[in-house]
Write a protein that holds these residues in place. Structure first.
Motif, PDB file in Angstrom:
ATOM      1  N   SER A  69       0.707  -1.115  -0.018  1.00  0.00           N
ATOM      2  CA  SER A  69       0.051   0.100   0.043  1.00  0.00           C
ATOM      3  C   SER A  69       0.867   1.311   0.176  1.00  0.00           C
ATOM      4  O   SER A  69       1.788   1.264   0.890  1.00  0.00           O
ATOM      5  N   THR A  74       4.856   0.049  -1.246  1.00  0.00           N
ATOM      6  CA  THR A  74       5.181  -0.496  -2.530  1.00  0.00           C
ATOM      7  C   THR A  74       6.715  -0.540  -2.721  1.00  0.00           C
ATOM      8  O   THR A  74       7.291  -1.337  -3.204  1.00  0.00           O
ATOM      9  N   GLN A  88       0.779  14.167  -6.056  1.00  0.00           N
ATOM     10  CA  GLN A  88      -0.608  14.110  -6.410  1.00  0.00           C
ATOM     11  C   GLN A  88      -0.658  13.560  -7.767  1.00  0.00           C
ATOM     12  O   GLN A  88      -1.807  13.174  -8.322  1.00  0.00           O
ATOM     13  N   ALA A  89       0.660  13.331  -8.478  1.00  0.00           N
ATOM     14  CA  ALA A  89       0.598  12.656  -9.784  1.00  0.00           C
ATOM     15  C   ALA A  89       0.545  11.087  -9.692  1.00  0.00           C
ATOM     16  O   ALA A  89       0.542  10.531 -10.797  1.00  0.00           O
ATOM     17  N   ILE A  90       0.490  10.584  -8.425  1.00  0.00           N
ATOM     18  CA  ILE A  90       0.553   9.015  -8.516  1.00  0.00           C
ATOM     19  C   ILE A  90      -1.009   8.690  -7.855  1.00  0.00           C
ATOM     20  O   ILE A  90      -1.404   9.275  -6.767  1.00  0.00           O
ATOM     21  N   ASP A  91      -1.476   7.394  -8.078  1.00  0.00           N
ATOM     22  CA  ASP A  91      -2.692   6.976  -7.654  1.00  0.00           C
ATOM     23  C   ASP A  91      -2.465   6.365  -6.234  1.00  0.00           C
ATOM     24  O   ASP A  91      -3.515   6.361  -5.523  1.00  0.00           O
ATOM     25  N   ASN A  92      -1.495   5.709  -5.997  1.00  0.00           N
ATOM     26  CA  ASN A  92      -1.503   4.866  -4.747  1.00  0.00           C
ATOM     27  C   ASN A  92      -0.787   5.664  -3.554  1.00  0.00           C
ATOM     28  O   ASN A  92      -0.456   4.918  -2.725  1.00  0.00           O
ATOM     29  N   TYR A  93      -0.890   7.034  -3.588  1.00  0.00           N
ATOM     30  CA  TYR A  93      -0.383   7.878  -2.448  1.00  0.00           C
ATOM     31  C   TYR A  93      -1.337   7.704  -1.386  1.00  0.00           C
ATOM     32  O   TYR A  93      -2.503   7.825  -1.502  1.00  0.00           O
TER      33      TYR A  93
END
Ligand code: SME
Length: 155
Positions: A69, A74, A88-93
């Motif tokens: 997660s 990751t 903000q540019a990554i989905d799994n943050y």
């Protein structure tokens, strides 16, 4: 900019400190010298979770993170350090603070065994470059050496 060699020397010099003392010292030194390091914490790997130990910065609810997660999980799942210039540019943050713009995770290893990670958040976009990574890797290497035997005791 942090001086990884000096911090590492200090960590190695006090190998008789307790686990908590070592973690506290490392977090304090990294935070003190990293101008853009707004939140500094160390997570240790316990089974299939990362557990937050010492940290400096805003309190967080993310005291336990499953492997896989977020950026932290990751890094463990993929066995690599991760530098995220724009969270903000990554989905799994997984957001710790709404102020955070960038994040870096550096693994702490004792040989092949992954013990945990140094996690740093910054309120500045793209706060971390290759020098930060290189200095933090020096600190992580010293932490791996010093914490390895202590964590074996804990198991
Ligand atoms: N942002 C991390 C969570 C930990 S906080 O930054 C303290 C992540 O995405 O895993």
């Amino acid at each position: 900019m942090i001086d990884g060699a000096t911090i590492s020397q200090e960590l190695r010099a006090g190998a008789d400190r307790t686990l908590d003392e070592v973690l506290r010292l490392a977090v304090r030194q990294i935070h003190a010298d990293g101008e853009k390091y707004d939140w500094v914490g160390i997570y240790l790997l316990k089974g299939d979770h990362l557990v937050l130990h010492n940290y400096i910065g805003e309190p967080t609810d993310l005291a336990r993170i499953p492997v896989g997660s977020g950026v932290c999980g990751t890094a463990i799942a993929e066995d690599r350090d991760i530098n995220v210039p724009d969270v903000q540019a990554i989905d799994n943050y997984l957001a710790c603070s709404i102020e955070t713009q960038s994040e870096i995770v550096v693994l702490i290893k004792d040989g092949e065994r992954t013990l945990g990670q140094i996690d740093i958040d910054s309120d500045t976009r793209a706060a971390f470059d290759d020098r930060d990574l290189a200095e933090l890797r020096k600190v992580a290497a010293a932490l791996g050496e010093v914490l390895g035997p202590k964590l074996r005791h804990h198991e």
